[in-house]
Motif scaffolding. Structure first.
Motif, PDB file in Angstrom:
ATOM      1  N   UNK A  28       0.832  -1.215   0.000  1.00  0.00           N
ATOM      2  CA  UNK A  28       0.000   0.000   0.000  1.00  0.00           C
ATOM      3  C   UNK A  28       0.861   1.257   0.000  1.00  0.00           C
ATOM      4  N   UNK A  29       1.991   1.213   0.694  1.00  0.00           N
ATOM      5  CA  UNK A  29       2.920   2.349   0.678  1.00  0.00           C
ATOM      6  C   UNK A  29       3.524   2.499  -0.714  1.00  0.00           C
ATOM      7  N   UNK A  30       3.861   1.380  -1.331  1.00  0.00           N
ATOM      8  CA  UNK A  30       4.449   1.413  -2.670  1.00  0.00           C
ATOM      9  C   UNK A  30       3.478   1.918  -3.737  1.00  0.00           C
ATOM     10  N   UNK A  31       2.184   1.648  -3.578  1.00  0.00           N
ATOM     11  CA  UNK A  31       1.218   1.912  -4.648  1.00  0.00           C
ATOM     12  C   UNK A  31       1.269   3.328  -5.217  1.00  0.00           C
ATOM     13  N   UNK A  32       1.163   4.381  -4.407  1.00  0.00           N
ATOM     14  CA  UNK A  32       1.200   5.723  -5.006  1.00  0.00           C
ATOM     15  C   UNK A  32       2.560   6.049  -5.649  1.00  0.00           C
ATOM     16  N   UNK A  33       3.620   5.491  -5.086  1.00  0.00           N
ATOM     17  CA  UNK A  33       4.951   5.724  -5.658  1.00  0.00           C
ATOM     18  C   UNK A  33       5.058   5.065  -7.032  1.00  0.00           C
ATOM     19  N   UNK A  34       4.527   3.866  -7.136  1.00  0.00           N
ATOM     20  CA  UNK A  34       4.604   3.132  -8.397  1.00  0.00           C
ATOM     21  C   UNK A  34       3.567   3.610  -9.402  1.00  0.00           C
ATOM     22  N   UNK A  35       2.439   4.138  -8.903  1.00  0.00           N
ATOM     23  CA  UNK A  35       1.439   4.719  -9.815  1.00  0.00           C
ATOM     24  C   UNK A  35       2.063   5.839 -10.641  1.00  0.00           C
ATOM     25  N   UNK A  36       2.943   6.623 -10.009  1.00  0.00           N
ATOM     26  CA  UNK A  36       3.625   7.704 -10.733  1.00  0.00           C
ATOM     27  C   UNK A  36       4.488   7.159 -11.867  1.00  0.00           C
ATOM     28  N   UNK A  37       4.973   5.936 -11.704  1.00  0.00           N
ATOM     29  CA  UNK A  37       5.814   5.305 -12.725  1.00  0.00           C
ATOM     30  C   UNK A  37       5.002   4.476 -13.719  1.00  0.00           C
ATOM     31  N   UNK A  38       3.716   4.303 -13.414  1.00  0.00           N
ATOM     32  CA  UNK A  38       2.868   3.478 -14.281  1.00  0.00           C
ATOM     33  C   UNK A  38       3.121   1.988 -14.109  1.00  0.00           C
ATOM     34  N   UNK A  39       3.580   1.591 -12.907  1.00  0.00           N
ATOM     35  CA  UNK A  39       3.885   0.190 -12.644  1.00  0.00           C
ATOM     36  C   UNK A  39       3.058  -0.356 -11.492  1.00  0.00           C
TER      37      UNK A  39
END
Length: 150
Positions: A28-39
């Protein structure tokens, strides 16, 4: 094997639940960070493998991620559709599919460099604590794999 201790049996006292619920919180912590990368998180893990060592087979990537090839193939197809990787059949053995980073996939690595730092901030623990925890979990995983391989 050591003597089996009597262990508590409530949910919050279970090691498996602590690992599972922590893993959910981590993703869940990773999700917004990876959303920015499209992953997605699994795509990010596959890209980490390729950023370490490009031009791997699907089987190599699956092994590195402790997954089977059938699980990895769909996420690699999505990464290919996004333009981050290309899949190439082996010339000597067409059953082998090699995965190579494209220029966009290599460029994405620069954008992803801040992800681990963000995670460290979210964890609010010292780097030493987190590295020790990682090492302990890696050792536990190895022990469990040995147990399963018996």
């Amino acid at each position: 094997m050591t003597q089996r201790p009597t262990l508590p049996f409530t949910l919050d006292e279970q090691l498996c639940f602590a690992l599972y619920s922590t893993s959910l919180a981590m993703t869940k912590v990773y999700k917004p960070l990876l959303d920015k990368l499209g992953l997605t998180y699994p795509q990010y893990l596959a890209m980490l493998v390729l950023w370490e060592s490009d031009d791997l087979t699907v089987k190599d990537i699956a092994g590195r991620l402790n997954l089977d090839s059938a699980t990895v193939t769909p996420l690699l197809k999505r990464l290919e559709a996004q333009g981050y990787i290309e899949r190439m059949r082996g010339t000597e053995d067409e059953r082998l599919v090699y995965i190579r980073l494209t220029r966009s996939g290599t460029t994405l690595k620069r954008s992803a460099r801040e992800v681990p730092a963000e995670l460290f901030c979210a964890a609010q623990r010292t780097p030493d604590f987190l590295m020790r925890l990682r090492d302990d979990l890696t050792a536990l995983r190895g022990t469990l794999h040995e147990y399963l391989d018996k």
